[in-house]
Design a protein around this motif. Structure first.
Motif, PDB file in Angstrom:
ATOM      1  N   ARG A  31       0.806  -1.220   0.000  1.00 27.92           N
ATOM      2  CA  ARG A  31       0.000   0.000   0.000  1.00 27.92           C
ATOM      3  C   ARG A  31       0.840   1.272   0.000  1.00 27.92           C
ATOM      4  O   ARG A  31       0.344   2.332  -0.387  1.00 27.92           O
ATOM      5  N   PHE A  32       2.084   1.189   0.458  1.00 27.44           N
ATOM      6  CA  PHE A  32       2.948   2.370   0.455  1.00 27.44           C
ATOM      7  C   PHE A  32       3.780   2.339  -0.820  1.00 27.44           C
ATOM      8  O   PHE A  32       4.917   1.895  -0.866  1.00 27.44           O
ATOM      9  N   THR A  33       3.192   2.811  -1.894  1.00 30.87           N
ATOM     10  CA  THR A  33       3.809   2.686  -3.212  1.00 30.87           C
ATOM     11  C   THR A  33       5.046   3.555  -3.382  1.00 30.87           C
ATOM     12  O   THR A  33       5.861   3.306  -4.279  1.00 30.87           O
ATOM     13  N   ALA A  34       5.213   4.557  -2.525  1.00 29.57           N
ATOM     14  CA  ALA A  34       6.390   5.420  -2.635  1.00 29.57           C
ATOM     15  C   ALA A  34       7.652   4.733  -2.150  1.00 29.57           C
ATOM     16  O   ALA A  34       8.759   5.273  -2.316  1.00 29.57           O
ATOM     17  N   ALA A  35       7.530   3.540  -1.566  1.00 30.51           N
ATOM     18  CA  ALA A  35       8.710   2.855  -1.029  1.00 30.51           C
ATOM     19  C   ALA A  35       9.775   2.657  -2.085  1.00 30.51           C
ATOM     20  O   ALA A  35      10.978   2.790  -1.811  1.00 30.51           O
ATOM     21  N   GLU A  36       9.369   2.386  -3.308  1.00 29.08           N
ATOM     22  CA  GLU A  36      10.351   2.082  -4.356  1.00 29.08           C
ATOM     23  C   GLU A  36      11.239   3.275  -4.696  1.00 29.08           C
ATOM     24  O   GLU A  36      12.390   3.087  -5.105  1.00 29.08           O
ATOM     25  N   VAL A  37      10.744   4.496  -4.514  1.00 26.94           N
ATOM     26  CA  VAL A  37      11.576   5.669  -4.827  1.00 26.94           C
ATOM     27  C   VAL A  37      12.481   6.034  -3.647  1.00 26.94           C
ATOM     28  O   VAL A  37      13.405   6.848  -3.796  1.00 26.94           O
ATOM     29  N   LEU A  38      12.245   5.453  -2.475  1.00 30.53           N
ATOM     30  CA  LEU A  38      13.063   5.728  -1.297  1.00 30.53           C
ATOM     31  C   LEU A  38      14.096   4.640  -1.045  1.00 30.53           C
ATOM     32  O   LEU A  38      15.062   4.868  -0.306  1.00 30.53           O
ATOM     33  N   ASP A  39      13.900   3.494  -1.638  1.00 32.86           N
ATOM     34  CA  ASP A  39      14.780   2.361  -1.389  1.00 32.86           C
ATOM     35  C   ASP A  39      16.213   2.692  -1.815  1.00 32.86           C
ATOM     36  O   ASP A  39      16.462   3.066  -2.964  1.00 32.86           O
ATOM     37  N   GLY A  40      17.143   2.579  -0.875  1.00 36.72           N
ATOM     38  CA  GLY A  40      18.539   2.877  -1.154  1.00 36.72           C
ATOM     39  C   GLY A  40      18.945   4.320  -0.953  1.00 36.72           C
ATOM     40  O   GLY A  40      20.117   4.668  -1.085  1.00 36.72           O
ATOM     41  N   VAL A  41      17.985   5.172  -0.589  1.00 45.13           N
ATOM     42  CA  VAL A  41      18.244   6.597  -0.390  1.00 45.13           C
ATOM     43  C   VAL A  41      18.731   6.828   1.044  1.00 45.13           C
ATOM     44  O   VAL A  41      18.385   6.093   1.960  1.00 45.13           O
ATOM     45  N   THR A  42      19.532   7.885   1.250  1.00 48.01           N
ATOM     46  CA  THR A  42      20.047   8.192   2.585  1.00 48.01           C
ATOM     47  C   THR A  42      18.958   8.775   3.475  1.00 48.01           C
ATOM     48  O   THR A  42      18.262   9.713   3.102  1.00 48.01           O
ATOM     49  N   PHE A  43      18.824   8.186   4.654  1.00 47.68           N
ATOM     50  CA  PHE A  43      17.909   8.672   5.689  1.00 47.68           C
ATOM     51  C   PHE A  43      18.622   9.822   6.391  1.00 47.68           C
ATOM     52  O   PHE A  43      19.669   9.648   7.017  1.00 47.68           O
ATOM     53  N   ARG A  44      18.070  11.034   6.300  1.00 49.24           N
ATOM     54  CA  ARG A  44      18.741  12.211   6.833  1.00 49.24           C
ATOM     55  C   ARG A  44      18.412  12.493   8.292  1.00 49.24           C
ATOM     56  O   ARG A  44      19.293  12.825   9.081  1.00 49.24           O
ATOM     57  N   ASP A  45      17.130  12.409   8.660  1.00 50.92           N
ATOM     58  CA  ASP A  45      16.733  12.827   9.998  1.00 50.92           C
ATOM     59  C   ASP A  45      15.315  12.348  10.273  1.00 50.92           C
ATOM     60  O   ASP A  45      14.605  11.891   9.362  1.00 50.92           O
ATOM     61  N   ALA A  46      14.900  12.466  11.534  1.00 45.90           N
ATOM     62  CA  ALA A  46      13.520  12.169  11.931  1.00 45.90           C
ATOM     63  C   ALA A  46      13.063  13.263  12.875  1.00 45.90           C
ATOM     64  O   ALA A  46      13.871  13.874  13.584  1.00 45.90           O
TER      65      ALA A  46
END
Length: 268
Positions: A31-46
């Motif tokens: 259901r979270f279709t945006a996952a594919e564009v985030l996969d492998g990207v750097t997590f900057r902050d929360a």
């Protein structure tokens, strides 16, 4: 629904475990279709504001999460087992991963969209940039009861049913008192108490609101036995004697939520 201290704890945890690293992002549920564009990207902050959590990804992507009534993150060290149940988003870093199930919102936003969302919220007592004056102006202009106003996230962000009941008890404020009848002195004391109580909640992961003189250690009573944990005065104690005056704790429904208070210490 998790209160603000839990969401801030999650933001701190995810910042510590994932920030500065490329991460794997998937949606086993689909259901979270945006996952594919985030996969492998750097997590900057929360970050967190009230009951809203967000993850920043390079260069300018934002995942916004609101857990709602049923949402939950499950944390585990890598390697993770195969997903179980309906996992909306799986996030895997160098040492840990987390599975998100059942959120009200899990969506990809722009920075501008996140700014617009946060602008609709009241100040959060857990944030260093919070302005209690903004909340006070909304409270003092309203004829609604203070108990209802404290759960209005556009007035004050992050306070839930437990902190609402407990701070009103600790300050001796009748829950049905109109906002515009509250004195500035009472408001300042209420705000300061929320900052202290919720900050303690971030540190411990529990809601503890009972002052030392009313604790089990000082009074000899049995500690609270409740799945929510923590020592409290009125929350989920309907019919039990008040820890201060022994009056039975009252409970009613207000706007679909249970409201707890002591008629002896707070009045009707």
């Amino acid at each position: 629904m998790p209160e603000g201290h839990i969401v801030h704890r999650l933001a701190e945890l995810h910042r510590r475990r994932f920030a500065g690293n490329p991460v794997r992002v998937t949606s086993p549920q689909g259901r979270f279709t945006a996952a594919e564009v985030l996969d492998g990207v750097t997590f900057r902050d929360a970050g967190a504001h009230g009951k809203h959590l967000w993850h920043h990804y390079a260069p300018d992507r934002v995942v916004h999460v609101h857990l709602g009534l049923y949402g939950k993150f499950t944390e585990a060290p890598v390697p993770l087992e195969q997903p179980r149940g309906k996992v909306r988003m799986r996030l895997v870093g160098p040492t840990h991963g987390t599975d998100l199930r059942g959120p009200t919102a899990c969506e990809l936003l722009t920075e501008e969209e996140l700014t617009e969302l946060l602008a609709r919220l009241g100040p959060d007592p857990l944030r260093s940039d919070a302005d209690p004056e903004t909340a006070w102006q909304r409270v003092t202009r309203s004829r609604s009861g203070i108990a209802a106003l404290l759960l209005d996230q556009s007035v004050l962000a992050g306070v839930g049913n437990a902190y609402r009941a407990e701070v009103l008890f600790r300050q001796g404020i009748p829950p049905r008192s109109p906002g515009n009848a509250l004195s500035r002195r009472c408001w300042d004391a209420l705000w300061d108490d929320l900052v202290e109580l919720m900050s303690d909640g971030v540190r411990t992961g529990r809601i503890d609101t009972v002052r030392e003189q009313h604790s089990p250690e000082m009074t000899g009573r049995q500690p609270r036995n409740d799945r929510h944990g923590g020592e409290v005065y009125v929350y989920r104690r309907a019919g039990a004697p008040c820890l201060v005056c022994t009056t039975p704790i009252a409970m009613t429904e207000l706007l679909g939520r249970k409201l707890y208070w002591c008629p002896g210490c707070q009045g009707e």
